[in-house]
Design an enzyme around this catalytic site. Structure first.
Site, short mmCIF file in Angstrom:
data_model
loop_
_atom_site.label_atom_id
_atom_site.label_comp_id
_atom_site.label_asym_id
_atom_site.label_seq_id
_atom_site.Cartn_x
_atom_site.Cartn_y
_atom_site.Cartn_z
CE LYS A 159 -4.33 -1.83 1.47
NZ LYS A 159 -4.88 -2.63 2.55
CE LYS A 210 -5.63 -9.58 -3.48
NZ LYS A 210 -6.46 -9.86 -2.47
CE LYS A 265 -13.88 -5.88 -0.48
NZ LYS A 265 -13.10 -6.00 0.77
P1 ADP Z 1 -9.78 -7.06 -1.27
O1 ADP Z 1 -8.37 -7.41 -1.66
O2 ADP Z 1 -10.70 -7.15 -2.42
O3 ADP Z 1 -9.89 -5.74 -0.52
P2 ADP Z 1 -10.15 -8.23 1.34
O4 ADP Z 1 -8.76 -7.81 1.74
O5 ADP Z 1 -11.31 -7.53 1.99
O6 ADP Z 1 -10.26 -8.17 -0.26
O7 ADP Z 1 -10.28 -9.78 1.58
C1 ADP Z 1 -11.29 -10.47 2.29
C2 ADP Z 1 -11.00 -11.95 2.19
O8 ADP Z 1 -11.07 -12.38 0.83
C3 ADP Z 1 -9.59 -12.34 2.67
O9 ADP Z 1 -9.64 -13.61 3.29
C4 ADP Z 1 -8.81 -12.41 1.41
O10 ADP Z 1 -7.68 -13.25 1.50
C5 ADP Z 1 -9.84 -12.99 0.45
N1 ADP Z 1 -9.52 -12.59 -0.93
C6 ADP Z 1 -9.55 -11.34 -1.45
N2 ADP Z 1 -9.19 -11.35 -2.76
C7 ADP Z 1 -8.93 -12.64 -3.09
C8 ADP Z 1 -8.53 -13.30 -4.29
N3 ADP Z 1 -8.34 -12.63 -5.41
N4 ADP Z 1 -8.35 -14.63 -4.24
C9 ADP Z 1 -8.55 -15.34 -3.09
N5 ADP Z 1 -8.95 -14.78 -1.94
C10 ADP Z 1 -9.13 -13.45 -1.91
#
Ligand code: ADP
Ligand code: TRP
Length: 322
Positions: free
Chosen positions: A111, A190, A193
């Protein structure tokens, strides 16, 4: 065995969140042990400062969990901030967390490298996450691979606390499924959001179709064999949403030549759309009865608190607080 995971209400949930965290969490409901799932609204404050959005996303995440199969009779679902004891535990753990441990966090480094101004909350994010996990004597934490390091830091903090103040915390482990550890986004990075490359779980039909049909492909003709079919984004997504035999069949067709990218993307849309059809109906019914959703969250908070209180007292006693 106790399974726990949290998702931040920092945006609209997508296929990566579902496959990395929600699906294994929901599957755990039918195994032995308890299930504790929460909406990490305190964590969302590290990146989101709009109160209305936080409320809206929090409700959205609650609806998504319930629509996807979280059963309040089998699992506890709550808003993190309804059990504020977690902040006290985060303070205790923070006093034992070396700066160097937090400085090594990938998510923090990524970040700041992308130019996001770091606040103290973002830096100490893994300490609050450790408190989330340790406050409930959690044994298993289903997450996507990006969160593995945070769970390892939680283990470090639990072990250090236990060594410093005596056996207090259960040392948890992450549960990461190989096939959906990193769900690819529409651009091949990956899915996240924060990258604007997501396929939302409950987007409307037209927008979902448009997103899928817009996945960039190369200029090879349908007839050309494609030896690299396993690298194709649509195939990789198909593998996480469709029946394995169907995904394999499409991959083989693409590899052999004869399957065009347009048809492949149409097939992907159909699979994604039907995969969530029943959940979509449940979500619409729940959205028409928000009082029921609020009741689930409140009841969840009371049940979560009943577990958290004695663990917090155990920790306070161990470190000599009254
Ligand atoms: P983002 O990266 O979209 O902000 P979060 O950090 O809120 O997502 O993640 C919430 C959950 O979803 C976590 O357990 C995270 O590891 C899982 N997660 C998010 N993106 C992925 C992905 N592309 N593949 C697998 N798991 C994911
Ligand atoms: N850090 C997680 C994420 O961004 C969300 C989270 C907060 C979490 N606390 C947790 C996940 C505890 C598992 C356990 O995805």
């Amino acid at each position: 065995m106790r399974t726990l995971t949290g998702i931040q209400p920092s945006g609209i949930l997508h296929l990566g969140n579902y496959l990395g965290a929600m699906q294994p969490a929901i599957a755990a409901q039918d195994q032995a042990g308890d299930c504790y799932y929460f909406i990490a609204d305190y964590h969302s404050m590290t990146s989101l400062t709009d109160p209305q959005k936080r409320r809206d996303y929090t409700l959205g995440v609650a609806l998504d969990w319930l629509a996807c199969g979280l059963d309040p009779a089998k699992s506890v679902l709550w808003r993190q901030s309804d059990v504020p004891e977690v902040c006290e535990l985060a303070w205790m753990l923070g006093t034992l967390a070396p700066m160097g441990l937090l400085e090594r966090a990938h998510s923090y480094k990524d970040k700041t490298a992308r130019g996001i101004a770091a606040n103290v909350g973002l830096f100490t994010y893994p300490v609050l996450m450790a408190a989330d996990i340790l406050l409930f004597d959690t044994t298993h934490v289903p997450v996507g691979r990006d969160q593995k390091q945070h769970v390892e830091m939680t283990r470090d903090m639990a072990i250090k606390f236990n060594l410093t103040y005596g056996e207090t915390f259960v040392v948890p482990e992450s549960v990461i499924r190989d096939e959906s550890a990193v769900v690819p986004g529409l651009d091949g990075q990956k899915m996240s959001k924060s990258y604007g490359n997501t396929l939302e779980l409950f987007g409307d039909e037209k927008a979902t179709r448009k997103k899928i049909m817009g996945i960039p492909m190369d200029s090879r003709t349908p007839a050309e064999p494609k030896p690299d079919a396993d690298q194709n984004i649509a195939i990789r997504l198909l593998k996480v949403v469709a029946e394995p035999a169907y995904a394999r069949e499409m991959e083989e067709k693409l590899r052999a030549g004869g399957l065009g990218y347009g048809d492949l993307k149409k097939a992907l849309f159909e699979q994604v759309w039907t995969h969530f059809a029943a959940a979509r109906e449940r979500r619409a019914a729940l959205a028409a009865d928000l009082g029921q959703v609020e009741a689930v969250l409140r009841d969840g908070a009371a049940r979560a608190r009943a577990v958290a209180e004695p663990v917090l007292q155990r920790a306070r006693k161990a470190c000599g607080l009254r």
